[in-house]
Write a protein that holds these residues in place. Structure first.
Motif, mmCIF file in Angstrom:
data_model
loop_
_atom_site.group_PDB
_atom_site.id
_atom_site.type_symbol
_atom_site.label_atom_id
_atom_site.label_comp_id
_atom_site.label_asym_id
_atom_site.label_seq_id
_atom_site.Cartn_x
_atom_site.Cartn_y
_atom_site.Cartn_z
ATOM 1 N N LYS A 2 0.823 -1.198 0.000
ATOM 2 C CA LYS A 2 0.000 0.000 0.000
ATOM 3 C C LYS A 2 0.861 1.253 0.000
ATOM 4 N N GLY A 3 1.941 1.253 0.750
ATOM 5 C CA GLY A 3 2.848 2.397 0.824
ATOM 6 C C GLY A 3 3.547 2.650 -0.497
ATOM 7 N N LEU A 4 3.845 1.573 -1.241
ATOM 8 C CA LEU A 4 4.514 1.703 -2.528
ATOM 9 C C LEU A 4 3.600 2.394 -3.546
ATOM 10 N N LYS A 5 2.310 2.047 -3.560
ATOM 11 C CA LYS A 5 1.352 2.681 -4.473
ATOM 12 C C LYS A 5 1.199 4.167 -4.148
ATOM 13 N N LYS A 6 1.142 4.477 -2.864
ATOM 14 C CA LYS A 6 0.989 5.868 -2.448
ATOM 15 C C LYS A 6 2.233 6.677 -2.845
ATOM 16 N N ARG A 9 2.172 7.266 -6.604
ATOM 17 C CA ARG A 9 1.156 8.278 -6.953
ATOM 18 C C ARG A 9 1.692 9.682 -6.669
ATOM 19 N N ILE A 10 2.359 9.888 -5.563
ATOM 20 C CA ILE A 10 2.941 11.185 -5.210
ATOM 21 C C ILE A 10 4.027 11.562 -6.221
ATOM 22 N N GLN A 11 4.837 10.593 -6.627
ATOM 23 C CA GLN A 11 5.879 10.850 -7.616
ATOM 24 C C GLN A 11 5.269 11.306 -8.960
ATOM 25 N N ILE A 12 4.204 10.660 -9.368
ATOM 26 C CA ILE A 12 3.549 11.012 -10.644
ATOM 27 C C ILE A 12 2.945 12.412 -10.561
ATOM 28 N N ILE A 13 2.307 12.738 -9.449
ATOM 29 C CA ILE A 13 1.716 14.075 -9.281
ATOM 30 C C ILE A 13 2.814 15.140 -9.275
ATOM 31 N N ALA A 14 3.912 14.874 -8.573
ATOM 32 C CA ALA A 14 5.029 15.827 -8.530
ATOM 33 C C ALA A 14 5.631 16.020 -9.915
ATOM 34 N N LEU A 15 5.814 14.929 -10.659
ATOM 35 C CA LEU A 15 6.354 15.010 -12.011
ATOM 36 C C LEU A 15 5.415 15.793 -12.934
#
Length: 152
Positions: A2-6, A9-15
């Motif tokens: 679950k932590g890996l997906k979160k 997702r944060i990395q994609i939003i930041a990018l």
């Protein structure tokens, strides 16, 4: 898991956010020379722009001011009823360009004179650029093409 997906997702939003900022910056950089502000003769007389700023001026060609110099240089004055600015242009003028007609020019204000690189004139007897109409209305000198002439 679950932590890996979160984290992903944060990395994609930041990018995506960084990409948006970079794209906006590149668009602004590409348009820096393509944006020309419009000024009336009255605005130029009140606060002259710096000589390195390219802008557009619009108004009516003042009656009796059109002078053809040696070569292709033409000098005239453009007015909005409140102020009059001298204009110098080297090149071929549009066919419909003349005294008392609406015009828009692009160029720089150097040594108390507008040095135009491009001159546009109205294309028929009823058209005038919207910026010029608005400026003339502000000065109280705009006459619509089908308005009755004032009587003295």
């Amino acid at each position: 898991m679950k932590g890996l997906k979160k984290k992903r997702r944060i990395q994609i939003i930041a990018l995506a956010a960084i990409s948006l900022v970079v794209a906006t910056g590149l668009i602004g950089y590409a348009m820096r020379d393509g944006i020309n502000f419009f000024r009336t003769p009255s605005q130029i007389a009140e606060a002259p722009p710096p000589p390195d700023e390219v802008f557009r001026i619009g108004g009516l060609v003042e009656e009796g001011s059109l002078r053809r110099m040696e070569g292709e240089t033409i000098r005239f004055r453009v007015t909005d009823g409140g102020a009059s600015i001298p204009v110098a242009y080297t090149g071929v003028l549009p066919d419909l360009f003349g005294e008392g007609e609406g015009m828009v020019g692009t160029g720089r204000y150097v040594d108390d004179s507008f040095v135009a690189t491009e001159i546009l004139a109205k294309h028929d007897e009823t058209y005038m650029p919207a910026e010029v109409v608005d400026a003339l209305k502000e000065q109280g000198v705009y006459q619509p093409a089908n308005a009755p002439l004032p009587t003295n």
